[in-house]
Design an enzyme around this catalytic site. Structure first.
Site, PDB file in Angstrom:
ATOM      1  N   LYS A 147      45.088  40.709  41.516  1.00 19.74           N
ATOM      2  CA  LYS A 147      44.389  41.369  42.621  1.00 19.74           C
ATOM      3  C   LYS A 147      44.561  40.524  43.882  1.00 19.74           C
ATOM      4  O   LYS A 147      44.513  39.289  43.810  1.00 19.74           O
ATOM      5  CB  LYS A 147      42.912  41.489  42.239  1.00 19.74           C
ATOM      6  CG  LYS A 147      42.067  42.375  43.129  1.00 19.74           C
ATOM      7  CD  LYS A 147      40.654  42.501  42.538  1.00 19.74           C
ATOM      8  CE  LYS A 147      39.741  43.359  43.373  1.00 19.74           C
ATOM      9  NZ  LYS A 147      38.410  43.516  42.740  1.00 19.74           N
TER      10      LYS A 147
ATOM     11  N   SER B 204      36.885  48.167  42.382  1.00 19.16           N
ATOM     12  CA  SER B 204      37.808  47.864  43.460  1.00 19.16           C
ATOM     13  C   SER B 204      39.156  47.336  42.967  1.00 19.16           C
ATOM     14  O   SER B 204      40.093  47.226  43.755  1.00 19.16           O
ATOM     15  CB  SER B 204      37.197  46.817  44.409  1.00 19.16           C
ATOM     16  OG  SER B 204      36.938  45.615  43.699  1.00 19.16           O
TER      17      SER B 204
ATOM     18  N   SER C 283      34.010  46.299  39.063  1.00 13.96           N
ATOM     19  CA  SER C 283      35.363  46.483  39.578  1.00 13.96           C
ATOM     20  C   SER C 283      36.514  46.190  38.630  1.00 13.96           C
ATOM     21  O   SER C 283      37.660  46.449  38.976  1.00 13.96           O
ATOM     22  CB  SER C 283      35.554  45.647  40.837  1.00 13.96           C
ATOM     23  OG  SER C 283      34.981  46.326  41.909  1.00 13.96           O
TER      24      SER C 283
END
Ligand code: GLN
Length: 487
Positions: free
Chosen positions: A78, A153, A177
């Site tokens: 990420k 996310s 997330s």
């Protein structure tokens, strides 16, 4: 079967037996990315040359008889994990050109393992969101239906793993997330106990809630990645000095003597009947594997959304104060004075959701309101933790839904923050209480979208979650599919 379709465990065996090289595997993933990225938008940045170089080194390492399970395995991370001299945007314009001078501890650990980091995955700006639609660069698609969201996310992480672009990923989970995008994309995602994985080099959103964890295609791979990233780090003062268990040792069949709690409050209004059915089927599978099923109560669960959406923005508003155009990333040039430079930089650098959170958080922390909002929320947070402590008296783990519904269409909730916040209802409590949580694929909706099952456990009981997740996976024996991506 193409190399990109392998699990980490399968690829590791082939690499060890010299039936496959990391260069071949990495090429297969890079070609897959080339074919699918236009439709999927999982990556903010890609570094194919660096990836191939790392793969060459990994092959050499394996030739020397060195290297563990992740050596030569293509992964994504990420884009809020700091990578030395490699852009780390956090999905935000304000960090557009930010090249950290150091690697996050987890990145260091992956590098030491010889993992091939292919690129940085798309995400909601500063990890604020549930669909990755708040990303300033790209909005990832759900590999099962590219008109749907991948979740958030860590949406880019989930989409890249589910679609065969990479074999695994690291995401972060502040309120769901990792687990929610894993659920929406049909893969496994684990949020470790707060303090289990070092947050050093993870760009902070809400420091008391953030944790880094893996997204993988199965539970065994999840154990492998956990093994690589867990452990004490003196550079993170909240990391806990507790030995890391051998996570693979938990992956055995049979749940005799394990008590699984079904928290009644999670199965009420707003829960999609198909999701309910998938989770209930999961309960039956665990029962057949020998678990005892007990009904439990988490009475304060109703307050999770309100509590989280005060605490997280409050912490975010103070964490994000550092982005003022001076030390990091974007700066709006041409301002008259310093205050104008701050204002212009922050107005143009942050997107609407981040601004909304900074406003809410600053308000909740301001004198006169602090006791009424932040302090009250912190007190209710303790009540939620106490609910779990009480639950652990009658059960070892909890089973519940991850997301109230399967993936929804892009844009559907984008203009309705409240609807978006409510979709986090089942995942927030794990972070508020600092617990470990696991999302395991449970089945599909009638329209073919994946539905995950959530397991929550006591602090540092990742092993029990993996064991239960492994039994769930075995018992359900869902066919492992990598969706065809049609643009
Ligand atoms: N969806 C939640 C939020 O918007 C959680 C995000 C996260 O876990 N990073 O804050």
């Amino acid at each position: 079967m193409e190399p990109y379709e392998l699990t980490i465990t399968e690829a590791d065996s082939l690499l060890a037996e010299k039936k496959l090289s990391s260069v071949e595997l990495t090429r297969s993933c890079l070609e897959r990315i080339e074919r699918t990225e236009e439709a999927l938008c999982s990556f903010i940045s890609l570094d194919p040359d660096q990836a191939l170089q790392t793969a060459v080194q990994a092959d050499r390492r394996r030739d020397r008889g060195e290297g563990g399970a992740l050596c030569g395995i293509p992964l994504s991370i990420k884009d809020l994990l700091c990578t030395k001299d490699r852009t780390t945007t956090c999905g935000s314009k304000i960090l557009e050109n930010f090249k950290p001078p150091y690697d996050a501890t987890v990145v260091e650990k992956l590098n030491e393992c010889g993992a091939v980091i292919v690129g940085k995955a798309a995400m909601d700006e500063f990890a604020m969101g549930s669909t990755s639609e708040n990303c300033a660069y790209k909005i990832p698609s759900n590999p099962w239906d590219i008109d749907c969201v991948a979740g958030g996310s860590s949406g880019g992480s989930a989409a890249s793993v589910a679609s065969g672009q990479v074999l695994g990923s690291l995401g972060s989970d502040t309120g769901g997330s990792i687990r929610q995008p894993a659920s929406l994309c049909g893969i496994v995602g684990m949020k470790p106990t707060y303090g289990r994985v070092s947050r050093y080099g993870l760009v902070a959103f809400a420091s008391s809630l953030d944790q880094i964890g893996p997204l993988t295609r199965d539970v065994t791979d999840c154990a492998t990645m956990m093994q690589a990233i867990c452990g004490y780090d003196r550079r993170d003062s909240t990391s806990v000095e507790q030995p890391v268990e051998d996570y693979h040792s938990f992956l055995s069949e049979g749940l005799q003597g394990v008590r699984i709690g079904v928290p009644r409050e999670y199965f009420t209004r707003g829960l999609d009947p198909e999701v309910n059915q998938v989770v209930m089927n999961g309960v039956d599978v665990l029962k057949s594997a020998g678990a005892e099923i007990v009904e439990v109560s988490i009475p304060h669960i109703d307050y999770c959304v309100a509590v989280y959406y005060l605490i997280a923005p409050a912490e975010a508003s103070s964490n994000l104060a550092r982005y003022d155009g001076v030390a990091y990333g974007f700066r709006k040039e041409g301002a008259q004075d310093l205050v104008d430079m701050y204002k212009d930089t922050r107005s143009q650098g942050f997107g609407p959701e981040v601004k909304r959170r900074i406003l809410i958080g600053t308000y909740a922390l301001s004198s006169g309101y602090y006791d009424a909002y932040y302090k009250k929320a912190s007190q209710v947070r303790t009540l939620i933790l106490n609910d779990f402590k009480r639950a652990w008296e009658s059960c070892d783990l909890l089973i519940s839904p991850v997301s109230p519904t399967p993936a929804w269409k892009k844009g559907e909730k984008a203009d309705d923050p409240l609807a978006m916040y409510l979709s986090d209802i089942f995942t927030l409590s794990t972070n508020l209480a600092g617990l470990p949580g696991l999302s395991v694929p449970g089945g599909y909706s009638s329209s073919g979208l994946p539905i995950g099952i959530q397991l929550q456990g006591p602090h540092f009981d990742e092993g029990a979650l993996l064991k239960c997740g492994f039994n769930l996976e075995r018992g359900l024996s869902l066919e492992r599919k990598i969706p065809a991506i049609c643009a």
